[in-house]
Structure formats: C-alpha cells, structure tokens
Design a protein around this motif. Structure first.
Motif, PDB file in Angstrom:
ATOM      1  N   UNK A  87       6.128  43.506  79.334  1.00  0.00           N
ATOM      2  CA  UNK A  87       5.648  42.309  78.643  1.00  0.00           C
ATOM      3  C   UNK A  87       6.805  41.619  77.938  1.00  0.00           C
ATOM      4  N   UNK A  88       6.665  40.306  77.766  1.00  0.00           N
ATOM      5  CA  UNK A  88       7.685  39.485  77.135  1.00  0.00           C
ATOM      6  C   UNK A  88       7.005  38.508  76.184  1.00  0.00           C
ATOM      7  N   UNK A  89       7.489  38.403  74.952  1.00  0.00           N
ATOM      8  CA  UNK A  89       6.979  37.435  73.980  1.00  0.00           C
ATOM      9  C   UNK A  89       7.986  36.297  73.843  1.00  0.00           C
ATOM     10  N   UNK A  90       7.502  35.057  73.951  1.00  0.00           N
ATOM     11  CA  UNK A  90       8.383  33.893  73.964  1.00  0.00           C
ATOM     12  C   UNK A  90       8.299  33.029  72.717  1.00  0.00           C
ATOM     13  N   UNK A 100       1.275  35.315  68.830  1.00  0.00           N
ATOM     14  CA  UNK A 100       2.461  35.305  69.684  1.00  0.00           C
ATOM     15  C   UNK A 100       2.001  35.084  71.119  1.00  0.00           C
ATOM     16  N   UNK A 101       2.853  34.478  71.932  1.00  0.00           N
ATOM     17  CA  UNK A 101       2.493  34.204  73.321  1.00  0.00           C
ATOM     18  C   UNK A 101       3.625  34.629  74.249  1.00  0.00           C
ATOM     19  N   UNK A 102       3.263  34.902  75.499  1.00  0.00           N
ATOM     20  CA  UNK A 102       4.234  35.305  76.511  1.00  0.00           C
ATOM     21  C   UNK A 102       3.518  35.666  77.791  1.00  0.00           C
ATOM     22  N   UNK A 103       3.941  36.766  78.400  1.00  0.00           N
ATOM     23  CA  UNK A 103       3.269  37.192  79.627  1.00  0.00           C
ATOM     24  C   UNK A 103       3.556  38.661  79.905  1.00  0.00           C
ATOM     25  N   UNK A 104       2.771  39.225  80.826  1.00  0.00           N
ATOM     26  CA  UNK A 104       2.997  40.580  81.319  1.00  0.00           C
ATOM     27  C   UNK A 104       3.229  40.509  82.818  1.00  0.00           C
ATOM     28  N   UNK A 105       3.836  41.567  83.358  1.00  0.00           N
ATOM     29  CA  UNK A 105       4.152  41.572  84.781  1.00  0.00           C
ATOM     30  C   UNK A 105       4.207  43.010  85.280  1.00  0.00           C
ATOM     31  N   UNK A 106       4.002  43.173  86.589  1.00  0.00           N
ATOM     32  CA  UNK A 106       4.199  44.483  87.200  1.00  0.00           C
ATOM     33  C   UNK A 106       5.683  44.801  87.276  1.00  0.00           C
ATOM     34  N   UNK A 107       5.985  46.066  87.452  1.00  0.00           N
ATOM     35  CA  UNK A 107       7.372  46.463  87.669  1.00  0.00           C
ATOM     36  C   UNK A 107       7.836  46.190  89.094  1.00  0.00           C
ATOM     37  N   UNK A 108       6.895  45.959  90.003  1.00  0.00           N
ATOM     38  CA  UNK A 108       7.268  45.788  91.395  1.00  0.00           C
ATOM     39  C   UNK A 108       8.085  44.518  91.609  1.00  0.00           C
ATOM     40  N   UNK A 109       9.057  44.605  92.522  1.00  0.00           N
ATOM     41  CA  UNK A 109       9.938  43.470  92.790  1.00  0.00           C
ATOM     42  C   UNK A 109       9.408  42.563  93.899  1.00  0.00           C
ATOM     43  N   UNK A 110       8.472  43.040  94.723  1.00  0.00           N
ATOM     44  CA  UNK A 110       8.035  42.280  95.904  1.00  0.00           C
ATOM     45  C   UNK A 110       6.888  41.334  95.563  1.00  0.00           C
ATOM     46  N   UNK A 111       7.167  40.358  94.705  1.00  0.00           N
ATOM     47  CA  UNK A 111       6.159  39.399  94.261  1.00  0.00           C
ATOM     48  C   UNK A 111       6.805  38.019  94.186  1.00  0.00           C
ATOM     49  N   UNK A 112       7.159  37.427  95.332  1.00  0.00           N
ATOM     50  CA  UNK A 112       7.917  36.174  95.330  1.00  0.00           C
ATOM     51  C   UNK A 112       7.196  35.010  94.671  1.00  0.00           C
ATOM     52  N   UNK A 113       5.874  35.013  94.671  1.00  0.00           N
ATOM     53  CA  UNK A 113       5.123  33.910  94.049  1.00  0.00           C
ATOM     54  C   UNK A 113       4.839  34.149  92.568  1.00  0.00           C
ATOM     55  N   UNK A 114       5.188  35.319  92.057  1.00  0.00           N
ATOM     56  CA  UNK A 114       4.895  35.605  90.657  1.00  0.00           C
ATOM     57  C   UNK A 114       3.420  35.766  90.368  1.00  0.00           C
ATOM     58  N   UNK A 115       2.635  36.135  91.384  1.00  0.00           N
ATOM     59  CA  UNK A 115       1.184  36.209  91.201  1.00  0.00           C
ATOM     60  C   UNK A 115       0.760  37.363  90.306  1.00  0.00           C
ATOM     61  N   UNK A 116       1.655  38.317  90.050  1.00  0.00           N
ATOM     62  CA  UNK A 116       1.317  39.447  89.186  1.00  0.00           C
ATOM     63  C   UNK A 116       1.485  39.117  87.702  1.00  0.00           C
TER      64      UNK A 116
END
Length: 271
Positions: A87-90, A100-116
């Motif tokens: 997770x990242x807080x911006x 606070x706001x930001x986003x979370x993401x998977x650890x996987x690298x194979x997500x070219x569209x950022x859908x995770x």
C-alpha cells in the motif's frame, strides 16, 4: 537504492529522517504529504522488512504510514492494504477525523493495465479504517493522488478490458465520476488527475492533471448546478497569454486561489 523520507520543521529549524516499520538500516521510506493541523500529520510509505513481495523476487514490501510531528516524529502507524497487498499513501487532509488517501496493489509484476490497483482512503488515527473507493467495474484499477478537506479525492481509473487510463473524481461519499468523460475530453485520449483544490466560495472545485497522449496539462472545473458538479476542461497552454516556446505537459497541484504547479517541455527538455 536506499531512499529515506524527510520532514523539515522550518520555524524551529529542525528535521527528521523517516525510518521504516522495522527500522532496519537499509530499509527505504518516502514522505508524500503533511497536513495543516496544529499537530501535523505526515503520510507516505515505508518498507516492512518482515514481509517480502514473493511475486517480485522477494522485492521490498511497502506499506502506507501516518505519523505526527511534535518536535519529533511519532512511531509509524500502518495504513494497510488488504492481506498480502502492498500500500502507498499519497495525501492527507486537515481536520478530524484524519483522512489519508492512496492505493493498494498486488506484489505480482504481470499486471500491465494496473487492474490490481485499488484506490483507498484511511480514516482515523491509532487504528485507521481502510475504505475501498468506488470503481466502474470489478476488474478496473484505480489510484488516488490527492484529496481535500471536504473529502473529495482525485486520481485515475484504468478501465478493463480496454486498459485506458482516465482521470477520476471521488466525491465525499466515495462515489466515482469519470472526469475524462464528464468534461467532454476526446474518447481516444488518456488522462490523469493529480491535484484538487478546496471547495471555493462560489462552490466550484478545481482539479489539475494531464492529457497523457497529447502531453498537455489540463484544468478541470466543477461548477455546482442543481446540487451536483458539472465538469468542463481546459488545456493550460490555451490559458497562457504570453508567447513562449514551451509546452505545458502536466499539472501537479492547484491552490484555492488558482495557483498551479506544472511540468513543461522546452525544446524537448523537461522543466
């Protein structure tokens, strides 16, 4: 490469380096925003050395954090993503409760569209509550870059399956408006929003960002009509009166009186 966030208390001429959740000497951190509260709240993200991103070859595991400043930084409080997600807080608002706001993401690298990626809001101090912001569909990716004290946030959504990045606005109730579509931008272009003003005295809201294909900075204006905001967009270089040789490529922030920071291309060089 080791990087560390910093906080500077200019009036008292002191500063502090932000460590990490485990305070290991080689852990990294970044500070992204600070509130205007009497006791300022600092947010960003920092490494948790007890966790790794196994999907990225055991790369560092980052978590959003919040801290406060009273001549020194308080211990980092985690702004967690869902279990197993980085997770990242911006950005952070001023006032109570802290948002606070930001986003979370998977650890996987194979997500070219950022859908995770999932846009998030965290509220509260000692045990922040994680809130997922609205998306258009279950496979869309979303990121929040900025928020204001009225609870409004801006960023972008990557629509699945087209993989199109478009600027997004979240109201205080977390409902989502596609700024790109609502303001009449060209369907074939791409956009992102980076900064949002407070609500102005006349009810308007200013948002800045960029057209990613045209490489032109954009100003969105939300005008209150009939209880909702009606959006329009303008390119910043169309608003510049003097003649100059540069191109305003992207805008990053906007104040309540209309001051805007941006990046430009001058002779092909970023400025």
């Amino acid at each position: 490469t080791l990087r560390r966030g910093m906080v500077w208390d200019v009036p008292d001429a002191i500063s502090a380096q932000i460590g990490s959740f485990t305070n290991a000497s080689l852990d990294s951190s970044e500070a992204w925003s600070v509130s205007d509260d009497a006791i300022p709240v600092v947010v960003g993200f920092a490494q948790d050395n007890l966790l790794t991103c196994s999907g990225l070859g055991n790369d560092p595991f980052f978590k959003g954090f919040r801290s406060t400043w009273q001549n020194a930084l308080s211990p980092l409080v985690a702004l967690d993503g869902a279990t197993g997600r980085i997770s990242y807080a911006h950005d952070v608002s001023t006032g109570t409760p802290t948002r606070a706001v930001g986003y979370e993401n998977d650890c996987e690298a194979n997500d070219p569209c950022g859908s995770a990626r999932n846009a998030l809001e965290w509220t509260g101090a000692s045990t922040p509550t994680r809130i997922e912001l609205d998306e258009f569909g279950p496979e869309d990716g979303s990121v929040v870059w900025a928020t204001n004290d009225a609870g409004m946030s801006v960023g972008s959504v990557n629509a699945d399956p087209t993989c199109v990045t478009q600027a997004a606005f979240w109201a205080a109730d977390t409902s989502l408006t596609n700024l790109h579509v609502a303001s009449g931008m060209a369907a074939e272009s791409r956009s992102i929003a980076f900064g949002v003003s407070e609500v102005l005295d006349d009810g308007r809201v200013l948002i800045v960002g960029g057209d990613l294909l045209a490489l032109r900075a954009v100003l969105w204006t939300g005008v209150p009509i009939g209880g909702s905001l009606v959006w329009q967009h303008e390119y910043l270089d169309d608003l510049v009166s003097q003649v100059w040789e540069g191109e305003i490529a992207v805008a990053f922030d906007v104040t309540d009186v209309g001051w805007i920071t941006a990046g430009a291309l001058v002779g092909g060089v970023s400025r």
